[in-house]
Scaffold this motif. Structure first.
Motif, PDB file in Angstrom:
ATOM      1  N   GLY A 125       0.786  -1.230   0.000  1.00  0.00           N
ATOM      2  CA  GLY A 125       0.000   0.000   0.000  1.00  0.00           C
ATOM      3  C   GLY A 125       0.815   1.275   0.000  1.00  0.00           C
ATOM      4  O   GLY A 125       0.245   2.370  -0.051  1.00  0.00           O
ATOM      5  N   THR A 126       2.146   1.157   0.041  1.00  0.00           N
ATOM      6  CA  THR A 126       2.996   2.341   0.042  1.00  0.00           C
ATOM      7  C   THR A 126       3.161   2.851  -1.383  1.00  0.00           C
ATOM      8  O   THR A 126       3.472   2.082  -2.299  1.00  0.00           O
ATOM      9  N   VAL A 127       2.953   4.153  -1.566  1.00  0.00           N
ATOM     10  CA  VAL A 127       3.078   4.775  -2.882  1.00  0.00           C
ATOM     11  C   VAL A 127       4.163   5.840  -2.803  1.00  0.00           C
ATOM     12  O   VAL A 127       4.093   6.749  -1.966  1.00  0.00           O
ATOM     13  N   LEU A 128       5.175   5.715  -3.672  1.00  0.00           N
ATOM     14  CA  LEU A 128       6.272   6.680  -3.741  1.00  0.00           C
ATOM     15  C   LEU A 128       6.581   6.945  -5.213  1.00  0.00           C
ATOM     16  O   LEU A 128       6.852   6.007  -5.963  1.00  0.00           O
ATOM     17  N   PRO A 129       6.551   8.191  -5.658  1.00  0.00           N
ATOM     18  CA  PRO A 129       6.750   8.489  -7.081  1.00  0.00           C
ATOM     19  C   PRO A 129       8.218   8.386  -7.488  1.00  0.00           C
ATOM     20  O   PRO A 129       9.118   8.372  -6.646  1.00  0.00           O
ATOM     21  N   VAL A 130       8.456   8.343  -8.807  1.00  0.00           N
ATOM     22  CA  VAL A 130       9.822   8.216  -9.323  1.00  0.00           C
ATOM     23  C   VAL A 130      10.493   9.573  -9.495  1.00  0.00           C
ATOM     24  O   VAL A 130      11.699   9.629  -9.751  1.00  0.00           O
TER      25      VAL A 130
ATOM     26  N   SER B 185      10.950  13.537  -7.726  1.00  0.00           N
ATOM     27  CA  SER B 185      10.708  14.420  -6.593  1.00  0.00           C
ATOM     28  C   SER B 185       9.840  15.592  -7.030  1.00  0.00           C
ATOM     29  O   SER B 185      10.045  16.173  -8.097  1.00  0.00           O
ATOM     30  N   GLY B 186       8.853  15.910  -6.196  1.00  0.00           N
ATOM     31  CA  GLY B 186       7.980  17.040  -6.488  1.00  0.00           C
ATOM     32  C   GLY B 186       6.840  16.732  -7.425  1.00  0.00           C
ATOM     33  O   GLY B 186       6.090  17.640  -7.804  1.00  0.00           O
ATOM     34  N   GLU B 187       6.663  15.456  -7.788  1.00  0.00           N
ATOM     35  CA  GLU B 187       5.583  15.068  -8.689  1.00  0.00           C
ATOM     36  C   GLU B 187       4.809  13.900  -8.091  1.00  0.00           C
ATOM     37  O   GLU B 187       5.385  13.040  -7.438  1.00  0.00           O
ATOM     38  N   GLY B 188       3.487  13.866  -8.336  1.00  0.00           N
ATOM     39  CA  GLY B 188       2.696  12.702  -7.986  1.00  0.00           C
ATOM     40  C   GLY B 188       2.317  12.628  -6.518  1.00  0.00           C
ATOM     41  O   GLY B 188       2.391  13.602  -5.769  1.00  0.00           O
ATOM     42  N   GLU B 189       1.906  11.429  -6.112  1.00  0.00           N
ATOM     43  CA  GLU B 189       1.362  11.194  -4.784  1.00  0.00           C
ATOM     44  C   GLU B 189       2.302  10.344  -3.937  1.00  0.00           C
ATOM     45  O   GLU B 189       2.990   9.456  -4.449  1.00  0.00           O
ATOM     46  N   VAL B 190       2.289  10.633  -2.638  1.00  0.00           N
ATOM     47  CA  VAL B 190       2.953   9.806  -1.630  1.00  0.00           C
ATOM     48  C   VAL B 190       1.874   9.341  -0.664  1.00  0.00           C
ATOM     49  O   VAL B 190       1.119  10.160  -0.144  1.00  0.00           O
ATOM     50  N   ARG B 191       1.797   8.021  -0.396  1.00  0.00           N
ATOM     51  CA  ARG B 191       0.754   7.511   0.502  1.00  0.00           C
ATOM     52  C   ARG B 191       1.283   6.359   1.333  1.00  0.00           C
ATOM     53  O   ARG B 191       2.080   5.547   0.859  1.00  0.00           O
ATOM     54  N   ALA B 192       0.817   6.308   2.572  1.00  0.00           N
ATOM     55  CA  ALA B 192       1.144   5.186   3.455  1.00  0.00           C
ATOM     56  C   ALA B 192       0.100   5.103   4.550  1.00  0.00           C
ATOM     57  O   ALA B 192      -0.413   6.119   5.022  1.00  0.00           O
ATOM     58  N   ARG B 193      -0.193   3.873   4.979  1.00  0.00           N
ATOM     59  CA  ARG B 193      -1.118   3.619   6.088  1.00  0.00           C
ATOM     60  C   ARG B 193      -0.580   2.463   6.923  1.00  0.00           C
ATOM     61  O   ARG B 193       0.127   1.598   6.423  1.00  0.00           O
ATOM     62  N   GLY B 194      -0.974   2.461   8.207  1.00  0.00           N
ATOM     63  CA  GLY B 194      -0.602   1.354   9.082  1.00  0.00           C
ATOM     64  C   GLY B 194      -0.521   1.794  10.524  1.00  0.00           C
ATOM     65  O   GLY B 194      -0.108   2.920  10.814  1.00  0.00           O
ATOM     66  N   ASN B 195      -0.952   0.948  11.440  1.00  0.00           N
ATOM     67  CA  ASN B 195      -0.869   1.199  12.876  1.00  0.00           C
ATOM     68  C   ASN B 195      -1.509   2.526  13.272  1.00  0.00           C
ATOM     69  O   ASN B 195      -1.012   3.248  14.130  1.00  0.00           O
ATOM     70  N   GLY B 196      -2.637   2.839  12.634  1.00  0.00           N
ATOM     71  CA  GLY B 196      -3.322   4.080  12.948  1.00  0.00           C
ATOM     72  C   GLY B 196      -2.802   5.292  12.214  1.00  0.00           C
ATOM     73  O   GLY B 196      -3.340   6.403  12.389  1.00  0.00           O
ATOM     74  N   LEU B 197      -1.777   5.125  11.392  1.00  0.00           N
ATOM     75  CA  LEU B 197      -1.223   6.223  10.605  1.00  0.00           C
ATOM     76  C   LEU B 197      -1.927   6.351   9.262  1.00  0.00           C
ATOM     77  O   LEU B 197      -2.252   5.349   8.620  1.00  0.00           O
ATOM     78  N   ASP B 198      -2.131   7.584   8.841  1.00  0.00           N
ATOM     79  CA  ASP B 198      -2.648   7.870   7.508  1.00  0.00           C
ATOM     80  C   ASP B 198      -1.856   9.065   6.985  1.00  0.00           C
ATOM     81  O   ASP B 198      -2.007  10.179   7.486  1.00  0.00           O
ATOM     82  N   ILE B 199      -0.990   8.829   5.999  1.00  0.00           N
ATOM     83  CA  ILE B 199      -0.144   9.877   5.442  1.00  0.00           C
ATOM     84  C   ILE B 199      -0.433   9.982   3.957  1.00  0.00           C
ATOM     85  O   ILE B 199      -0.360   8.995   3.222  1.00  0.00           O
ATOM     86  N   ARG B 200      -0.760  11.198   3.523  1.00  0.00           N
ATOM     87  CA  ARG B 200      -1.038  11.472   2.112  1.00  0.00           C
ATOM     88  C   ARG B 200      -0.393  12.798   1.738  1.00  0.00           C
ATOM     89  O   ARG B 200      -0.655  13.811   2.366  1.00  0.00           O
TER      90      ARG B 200
END
Length: 326
Positions: free
Chosen positions: A95-100, A102-117
């Motif tokens: 479920g981790t999203v990291l673009p190729v 820098s400065g473009e696209g979306e970054v996303r992560a979830r887990g253990n109560g964390l929600d980062i977008r």
């Protein structure tokens, strides 16, 4: 002194076979590298945002380390010293999203109560990070003409790292912390980005320091770049980056992390005065980490490309040592 070329055109980090593209080695004033990494083999990808305000320091990390996603949200109350943090380890970085880029696209992560977008565009980045007791909603504009330091560090054609250190970005928004809401912004608030993509050696130690204030910022690194011909040192004045092409000396007391640090070279003479230490340790046998990140104030000076001595007294930020087996 090093003699790294400045790159001014877009370039792929890797060749089609996944090894380092020799044309990618150098430094940039804005992100130009596409991190077309392939496969496994200690491949590391991460985004770290640090936000400093007069009241708080916030750290946000989203990372993929081959075998796991390691994410975190950290807040320091500067007045009380209280730390609030949530960490998550997600097997195989599901479920981790990291673009190729820098400065473009979306970054996303979830887990253990964390929600980062994190949403990135040419105008800047929007950050949402929430965890138990914490919610951050922030805008990080990209001012016209603002420059960042991009560097490729080549240990070999199979072990290399691309990093973007973007220090002193303006930031505004809100921070919710344990039922209270704080405004984020103003001349004494800034955001800093550490964007990393690469294939690492198994055992590495690094130093990193970053600080900012109105019209000035400094980015300094050490140890992990030694002997590679690349450095990640720069002074930023009114948004203009001045690359410092030398390996700097770092002096600090590992038995007393809150004692003053010294970072020096031909163009740099800086003291760092910590007011708080954030320590982290993991030991899973073959995989281990020990990090001491100190927050504090800078004093001293650094020189621009034309030799002008720039006073760094009063900048706020951090200096750290990290030791990794990964």
């Amino acid at each position: 002194m090093t003699h790294e070329p400045e790159l001014t055109s877009p370039v792929d980090l890797c060749r089609p076979d996944g090894r380092l593209n020799p044309a990618a080695v150098g430094w940039t004033r804005r992100p130009l590298h596409t991190a077309n990494l392939r496969g496994w083999g200690r491949v590391k990808r991460w985004e770290y945002w640090g936000i400093v305000t007069p009241e708080h320091i916030v750290g946000i990390v989203v990372s993929s380390l081959d075998y796991a996603g390691v994410h975190g949200l950290y807040v320091l109350d500067r007045a009380t010293g209280r730390e609030t943090s949530t960490d998550a380890v997600v097997p195989f970085a599901r479920g981790t999203v990291l673009p190729v880029r820098s400065g473009e696209g979306e970054v996303r992560a979830r887990g253990n109560g964390l929600d980062i977008r994190i949403s990135q565009s040419p105008d800047g980045s929007t950050i949402h990070a929430a965890g138990p007791g914490v919610r951050l909603d922030a805008e990080v504009p990209l001012p016209p003409g603002h420059e960042s330091l991009g560097v490729v560090v080549p240990w070999s054609d199979s072990r290399f790292q691309y990093t973007v250190k973007d220090i002193g970005r303006p930031v505004h928004g809100t921070l919710g912390l344990h039922g209270r809401t704080y405004e984020v912004g103003g001349p004494d608030a800034f955001a800093a980005l550490d964007h990393g993509r690469g294939k690492w050696p198994y055992s590495t130690t690094w130093n990193w320091a970053a600080g900012a204030g109105p019209g000035r910022a400094v980015q300094l690194g050490g140890r992990w770049t030694d002997g590679t011909g690349s450095t990640e040192n720069a002074l930023i004045v009114d948004g203009r980056l001045h690359k410092i092409g030398e390996e700097l000396s770092w002096s600090y007391d590992r038995s007393n992390w809150l004692a003053p640090w010294h970072i020096g070279g031909e163009r740099v003479d800086i003291r760092f005065h910590p007011f708080h230490e954030k320590a982290g340790r993991t030991n899973l046998g073959l995989v281990a980490n020990e990090t001491h990140q100190c927050f504090g104030r800078f004093s001293g000076w650094a020189r621009t490309d034309d030799g002008t001595r720039t006073d760094l007294d009063g900048l706020v930020g951090w200096a750290e040592e990290a030791r990794n087996r990964w």
